[in-house]
Design a protein around this motif. Structure first.
Motif, PDB file in Angstrom:
ATOM      1  N   MET A 242       0.841  -1.202   0.000  1.00 23.78           N
ATOM      2  CA  MET A 242       0.000   0.000   0.000  1.00 23.78           C
ATOM      3  C   MET A 242       0.874   1.249   0.000  1.00 23.78           C
ATOM      4  SD  MET A 242      -2.967  -0.914   2.766  1.00 23.78           S
ATOM      5  CE  MET A 242      -3.899   0.597   2.496  1.00 23.78           C
TER       6      MET A 242
ATOM      7  N   SER B  94      -7.117   2.328   5.656  1.00 25.66           N
ATOM      8  CA  SER B  94      -5.769   2.728   6.058  1.00 25.66           C
ATOM      9  C   SER B  94      -4.853   1.517   6.256  1.00 25.66           C
ATOM     10  CB  SER B  94      -5.809   3.592   7.308  1.00 25.66           C
ATOM     11  OG  SER B  94      -6.096   2.789   8.407  1.00 25.66           O
ATOM     12  N   GLY B  95      -5.384   0.322   6.021  1.00 27.52           N
ATOM     13  CA  GLY B  95      -4.526  -0.854   6.037  1.00 27.52           C
ATOM     14  C   GLY B  95      -4.102  -1.295   7.423  1.00 27.52           C
TER      15      GLY B  95
ATOM     16  N   PRO C 118      -3.334   6.949   4.145  1.00 28.29           N
ATOM     17  CA  PRO C 118      -3.308   5.978   3.054  1.00 28.29           C
ATOM     18  C   PRO C 118      -3.626   6.684   1.733  1.00 28.29           C
ATOM     19  CG  PRO C 118      -5.284   5.708   4.397  1.00 28.29           C
ATOM     20  CD  PRO C 118      -4.450   6.747   5.070  1.00 28.29           C
TER      21      PRO C 118
ATOM     22  N   LEU D 279      -5.193   6.693  -1.907  1.00 31.81           N
ATOM     23  CA  LEU D 279      -6.239   5.956  -2.619  1.00 31.81           C
ATOM     24  C   LEU D 279      -5.661   5.440  -3.934  1.00 31.81           C
ATOM     25  CD1 LEU D 279      -9.785   7.514  -2.844  1.00 31.81           C
ATOM     26  CD2 LEU D 279      -9.070   5.440  -3.992  1.00 31.81           C
ATOM     27  N   GLU D 280      -5.681   4.123  -4.113  1.00 29.35           N
ATOM     28  CA  GLU D 280      -5.116   3.553  -5.338  1.00 29.35           C
ATOM     29  C   GLU D 280      -6.230   2.947  -6.173  1.00 29.35           C
ATOM     30  OE1 GLU D 280      -1.005   1.642  -4.475  1.00 29.35           O
ATOM     31  OE2 GLU D 280      -2.058   1.706  -2.570  1.00 29.35           O
TER      32      GLU D 280
ATOM     33  N   ALA E 164       3.678  -2.392   3.790  1.00 33.39           N
ATOM     34  CA  ALA E 164       2.820  -3.578   3.732  1.00 33.39           C
ATOM     35  C   ALA E 164       1.455  -3.288   4.351  1.00 33.39           C
ATOM     36  CB  ALA E 164       3.479  -4.746   4.458  1.00 33.39           C
ATOM     37  N   ASP E 165       1.455  -2.528   5.431  1.00 33.31           N
ATOM     38  CA  ASP E 165       0.208  -2.201   6.111  1.00 33.31           C
ATOM     39  C   ASP E 165       0.485  -1.019   7.031  1.00 33.31           C
ATOM     40  OD1 ASP E 165       1.308  -3.238   8.586  1.00 33.31           O
ATOM     41  OD2 ASP E 165       0.953  -5.228   7.755  1.00 33.31           O
ATOM     42  N   LEU E 166      -0.527  -0.609   7.810  1.00 34.36           N
ATOM     43  CA  LEU E 166      -0.361   0.583   8.631  1.00 34.36           C
ATOM     44  C   LEU E 166       0.774   0.424   9.653  1.00 34.36           C
ATOM     45  CD1 LEU E 166      -1.350   3.420   9.319  1.00 34.36           C
ATOM     46  CD2 LEU E 166      -2.994   2.399  10.875  1.00 34.36           C
ATOM     47  N   ASP E 167       0.870  -0.762  10.272  1.00 33.93           N
ATOM     48  CA  ASP E 167       1.946  -0.958  11.250  1.00 33.93           C
ATOM     49  C   ASP E 167       3.313  -0.722  10.600  1.00 33.93           C
ATOM     50  OD1 ASP E 167       0.226  -1.559  13.268  1.00 33.93           O
ATOM     51  OD2 ASP E 167       0.391  -3.731  13.050  1.00 33.93           O
TER      52      ASP E 167
ATOM     53  N   TYR F 127       1.452   5.156   1.194  1.00 32.48           N
ATOM     54  CA  TYR F 127       1.075   6.096   2.252  1.00 32.48           C
ATOM     55  C   TYR F 127       1.769   7.430   2.034  1.00 32.48           C
ATOM     56  CZ  TYR F 127      -0.704   2.061   4.824  1.00 32.48           C
ATOM     57  OH  TYR F 127      -1.404   0.954   5.211  1.00 32.48           O
TER      58      TYR F 127
END
Lengths: 117, 415
Positions: free
Chosen positions: A1, B163-164, A111, A113-114, A89-92, A3
């Motif tokens: 993703m 937001s994943g 994030p 938007l894709e 990979a993700d928010l973390d 950001y």
């Protein structure tokens, strides 16, 4: 993703900072860029001039054009001073990346938007 | 057969809902999809089990069905956002490191309490998804209107997906930051069971027992954490009075009228030991919010009769609680204690100072507390109106139980 890391800070930083502080700041961002390169994924980023150089364009109230105003969209004590677009990979994971970014006042993680191709 | 199947589905729903959703919480970012797919699976079980018989392992059947439903839903999905790759789980979920949280539900609760959501939101989402409480129940626990809570949970699921936020089991070093939310979840789960917010039963023992189990597992898993003992003590002491809280007609009996012989004195002892060791461990520092509440319960539990309650000590504890966890509800309870020590007008003054507390205007206990003080002041007509308002504000038949009696008393006195 993808950001967006938005780096916030006071507008007058470039006026009040010493040359040593500016050099240290540059160095910190170089180190962060090297860290991002080390992660392997594409990234980009820019630094911005202070918000008192901003110009805002809003649709005019009667709907027949635009109104140009001098200043940022929202007046804040601390403003957007620069940004990075990173891959995580993700928010973390994005939070982990942001922890490496020079950060004196706060970074907002958003994030991106894709769309499918 | 049909009746049997419905019972089996209902039982599975009560017991396994969180495991079915939980599988997704570990394997998807889209909590909305997780919940919808779980719901679909339970609905399809009604027909499938009637046709093919109840499966040997209902939970395995439900998890498989829910996975299939999730894939179907994803295919039908036209919103590009929800077509994002959803499965992010590495397949190592089955291998647990030795410092792993020793209970599946507790692990899911820690997993769901992700710090990227505001704590209130985190807790509400976990109660919905992992504990399976209805949104209406959660709204009552937070003393907010149902649409507010529904919007909060919807937003939480949306933010998680967009937001994943990855719902993966946190590592040991991440646990302490998640504790306050996890404590709230367990406490509110207990509260939901202790005073079922609607229906004909005051207590849902399966929920209180579940919350007590979770608190007890945590107390063994993290014995160095004083708040865990405070929470466990609080739940143990509250639960010890369960038998005495409802009379033979099924009406709620307030502490002042409870038959103290029906309290579970072994549980009270266990609770008091937990509170004391919690307070010993925080000596010299401010305690958390649970130990003082537990100590308040302990003071009630130690009194031989209601009139012998140590009000002075209770006031000290409420003052402490107010310092560590100020809230209008604490003020409301403190007002009752103040009224015992300094008279009903002093208590009423505290209640009437809470004018900014909007939620209190719809909270039956607040109306009931005000009514009681007005009655004691001899302002019978006002008391009567407040009792009636309290009655209108609760949906729990048993909680309503003691109110008509009070309304009757104040009716007669007013006539």
């Amino acid at each position: 993703m993808k950001y967006l890391l938005m780096i916030y800070g006071p507008d007058d930083w470039s006026e009040t900072s010493t040359p040593e502080q500016e050099a240290a700041e540059m160095e910190a961002h170089d180190a962060f860029a090297a860290y991002l390169q080390g992660r392997g994924a594409a990234f980009s980023g820019e630094a911005l001039h202070p918000s008192n150089t901003a110009t805002t364009l809003r649709p005019s109230e009667n709907g027949d054009g635009f109104m140009v105003t001098d200043g940022p969209f929202v007046e804040l004590k601390e403003n957007l001073g620069g940004f990075y677009i990173i891959e995580a990979a993700d928010l973390d994971d994005a939070i982990e990346v942001a922890k490496h970014c020079p950060n004196d006042h706060g970074i907002e993680i958003r994030p991106v938007l894709e769309f499918d191709s | 057969m049909k009746g049997q199947v419905e019972v089996a589905v209902a039982e599975a729903h009560e017991r396994e809902w969180s495991r079915v959703v939980g599988t997704f919480v570990r394997s998807t970012r889209d909590l909305d999809l997780a919940e919808d797919a779980a719901q679909d699976a339970f609905v399809s079980a009604i027909d499938a089990w009637a046709r093919d018989g109840i499966p040997a392992s209902p939970v395995a059947w439900l998890i498989t069905a829910a996975r299939r439903k999730a894939i179907d839903r994803q295919r039908r999905e036209t919103n590009p956002l929800r077509k994002l790759p959803l499965l992010i789980v590495p397949g190592d979920d089955d291998v647990l490191p030795p410092d792993e949280i020793p209970d599946e539900h507790l692990r899911l609760i820690f997993t769901c309490c992700h710090p990227a959501l505001a704590i209130k939101v985190r807790v509400a989402l976990t109660l919905r998804l992992v504990c399976g409480l209805e949104t209406a129940t959660i709204a009552r626990l937070f003393v907010v209107p149902l649409p507010t809570m529904a919007a909060r949970i919807t937003r939480a699921k949306k933010k998680s997906a967009i937001s994943g936020i990855a719902y993966r089991v946190p590592e040991a070093h991440e646990l302490p930051k998640r504790l306050p939310a996890v404590f709230s979840v367990v406490y509110l789960l207990f509260t939901a069971g202790h005073t079922a917010p609607s229906g004909d039963r005051l207590v849902q023992p399966e929920l209180t027992r579940w919350a007590l189990d979770l608190a007890s597992i945590m107390a063994q898993f993290m014995p160095e954490e004083p708040e865990v003992l405070g929470l466990f003590g609080l739940l143990r002491l509250s639960d010890a009075r369960r038998e005495a809280r409802v009379d033979s007609k099924g009406h709620l009996v307030l502490v002042e009228r409870q038959d103290r012989l029906r309290w579970d004195h072994a549980a009270i002892q266990e609770g008091i030991v937990a509170v004391e060791s919690s307070l010993v461990r925080t000596r010299g520092r401010l305690p958390g919010r649970y130990a003082p509440q537990a100590a308040i319960e302990a003071v009630h539990s130690e009194a031989l009769g209601y009139e012998e309650t140590d009000w002075q000590q209770l006031l000290c504890l409420y003052n402490l609680l107010r310092e560590v966890a100020p809230s209008p509800i604490v003020e409301m309870n403190r007002a009752v204690i103040v009224s015992k020590l300094s008279g009903p007008d002093a208590g009423l003054a505290i209640l009437d100072d809470l004018t900014d507390w909007d939620a209190g205007k719809h909270y039956y206990l607040f109306a009931a507390a005000r009514a009681d003080l007005l009655r004691r002041l001899g302002r019978v007509a006002e008391a009567n109106a407040e009792y009636r308002r309290a009655l209108a504000l609760t949906d729990n038949g048993i909680e309503q139980g003691f109110l008509p009696e009070r309304i009757g008393e104040t009716d007669m006195a007013g006539a």
